[in-house]
Design an enzyme around this catalytic site. Structure first.
Site, short mmCIF file in Angstrom:
data_model
loop_
_atom_site.label_atom_id
_atom_site.label_comp_id
_atom_site.label_asym_id
_atom_site.label_seq_id
_atom_site.Cartn_x
_atom_site.Cartn_y
_atom_site.Cartn_z
N VAL A 31 -3.26 9.69 -7.59
CA VAL A 31 -2.43 10.46 -6.65
C VAL A 31 -1.01 10.45 -7.21
O VAL A 31 -0.50 9.41 -7.65
CB VAL A 31 -2.46 9.81 -5.25
CG1 VAL A 31 -1.60 10.61 -4.27
CG2 VAL A 31 -3.89 9.74 -4.74
N LEU A 49 0.81 -1.22 0.00
CA LEU A 49 0.00 0.00 0.00
C LEU A 49 0.85 1.27 0.00
O LEU A 49 1.91 1.32 0.61
CB LEU A 49 -0.92 -0.01 1.23
CG LEU A 49 -1.86 -1.21 1.34
CD1 LEU A 49 -2.73 -1.08 2.59
CD2 LEU A 49 -2.73 -1.36 0.11
N GLN A 88 -4.19 -12.73 -12.95
CA GLN A 88 -4.05 -11.53 -13.78
C GLN A 88 -2.60 -11.25 -14.17
O GLN A 88 -2.31 -10.22 -14.77
CB GLN A 88 -4.70 -10.31 -13.11
CG GLN A 88 -4.01 -9.83 -11.86
CD GLN A 88 -4.81 -8.72 -11.16
OE1 GLN A 88 -5.81 -8.99 -10.50
NE2 GLN A 88 -4.37 -7.49 -11.30
N GLU A 91 0.30 5.90 -0.64
CA GLU A 91 -0.63 7.01 -0.45
C GLU A 91 -1.85 6.93 -1.40
O GLU A 91 -2.95 7.32 -1.03
CB GLU A 91 0.15 8.32 -0.65
CG GLU A 91 -0.50 9.56 -0.11
CD GLU A 91 -0.87 9.52 1.38
OE1 GLU A 91 -0.18 8.86 2.18
OE2 GLU A 91 -1.88 10.15 1.73
N HIS A 128 -3.41 4.26 -2.43
CA HIS A 128 -4.40 3.35 -1.82
C HIS A 128 -5.10 4.02 -0.64
O HIS A 128 -6.30 3.86 -0.45
CB HIS A 128 -3.73 2.07 -1.31
CG HIS A 128 -3.11 1.22 -2.37
ND1 HIS A 128 -1.75 1.07 -2.50
CD2 HIS A 128 -3.68 0.47 -3.35
CE1 HIS A 128 -1.50 0.25 -3.51
NE2 HIS A 128 -2.65 -0.12 -4.05
O1 PAF Z 1 -5.69 -2.76 -9.17
C1 PAF Z 1 -5.40 -3.77 -8.50
O2 PAF Z 1 -4.69 -3.70 -7.50
C2 PAF Z 1 -5.93 -5.13 -8.94
O3 PAF Z 1 -5.98 -5.24 -10.31
C3 PAF Z 1 -7.28 -5.49 -8.29
C4 PAF Z 1 -8.38 -4.53 -8.73
C5 PAF Z 1 -7.16 -5.48 -6.79
C6 PAF Z 1 -7.71 -6.90 -8.74
O4 PAF Z 1 -6.78 -7.85 -8.36
#
Ligand code: PAF
Length: 303
Positions: free
Chosen positions: A193, A46, A74, A48, A50
């Protein structure tokens, strides 16, 4: 959950624990009506950007649920799945400081139990840009986000506009599949950001060396220059070609794409038409792929 003024984030790792936690949250609204929940899906590491999503969710909903799941489906072959930063303890402390109620952090086995066989594919909007460069990426995103929606059943879900195409894919999925929690209208895009020099915040920025980090600031600069020229009526292909040259001379190694598109359908635009557009760029510096996007005004307004 607030205990004597001290906030504790409740970390849940199984679906049954999550369902209990959601049920309790729903019962702890200020009114008789069940409390509202805002979901912020993340892959952790994480920053800023997020935290801005968490704050927006807290503004718009009674409780915030954050998810941290590095979703293997993904990532393509040769991508950074294994190297992707994982720092649950640090992330959880950051969420606690933001007042996040529940951290949903499932294992890969919990998310994809043996026999898992389904996938969601959103055609059209997934086809260009990152969809073309990373085959299967958006199927993985759409499928895991749909699962997260069904697991958490939020009233709203918050995503960074930095991943503009991802946001468009998720909105299209929610619309097409008639999702109700959240409904497509509850999918909130939050503006990117940026660092002081304009670089969009990203978990992948930490892969950059000090020299590459400095060179990376050329990306937002070159994008703004291209937008200024497109908005003042210059040829789109010439403007994006200048953008690419500026990035290469600043130290970028290659450009995956630099193009103008319709902001909703993500169809390529060869010229600016009556409605606003989006400039989208993905470029590589060393082994790191950076993406960014910015609005382009059809009226040529200064941004
Ligand atoms: O943007 C992300 O961090 C990812 O693609 C998500 C939306 C959490 C899906 O895994």
């Amino acid at each position: 959950m607030h205990i004597e003024g001290v906030h504790r984030v409740q970390t849940v790792k199984t679906l049954s624990m999550l369902r209990n936690a959601i049920k309790s949250l729903r019962e702890t609204g200020l009114s008789e009506a069940s409390a509202t929940i805002g979901l912020v899906p993340t892959m952790g590491a994480l920053h800023e950007g997020h935290l801005t999503l968490m704050r927006e969710a807290a503004k718009q909903c009674d409780h915030v649920v954050a998810s941290i799941f590095v979703n293997p489906t993904q990532f393509g072959e040769g991508e950074d799945l294994d190297a992707y930063p994982r720092q649950l303890a640090q992330d959880s402390a950051m969420l606690e400081a933001e007042g996040v109620a529940v951290l949903w952090a499932p294992s890969v086995e919990e998310m994809y139990p043996e026999g898992f066989a389904s996938s969601i594919s959103v055609s059209g909007v997934s086809a260009n840009f990152c969809g073309a460069d990373r085959p299967g990426h958006f199927d993985g995103v759409a499928s895991v986000v749909c699962k997260l929606f069904n697991q958490v059943t939020p009233d709203k879900a918050f995503f960074g506009e930095k991943d503009w195409q991802q946001l468009a894919v998720i909105r299209t999925m929610a619309r097409d599949l008639d999702l109700t929690r959240p409904h497509v209208s509850g999918i909130v895009g939050v503006p990117t950001v940026r660092e002081d020099d304009g670089l969009a915040m990203s978990s992948r920025n930490r892969y950059l060396s000090a020299e590459q980090r400095e060179q990376a600031a050329a990306l937002p600069r070159a994008m703004k220059a291209a937008i200024a020229s497109i908005e003042s009526g210059a040829n789109v292909a010439a403007s994006t070609s200048d953008l690419e040259k500026a990035l290469l001379s600043a130290g970028f190694d290659s450009i995956d794409y630099a193009a103008l598109a319709d902001p909703m359908s993500l169809q390529l635009l060869d010229k600016l038409r009556e409605s606003d557009a989006r400039l989208l760029v993905a470029a590589r510096i060393g082994g790191t792929r950076l993406i960014d996007n910015m609005p382009v005004s059809a009226r040529g307004e200064k941004r």
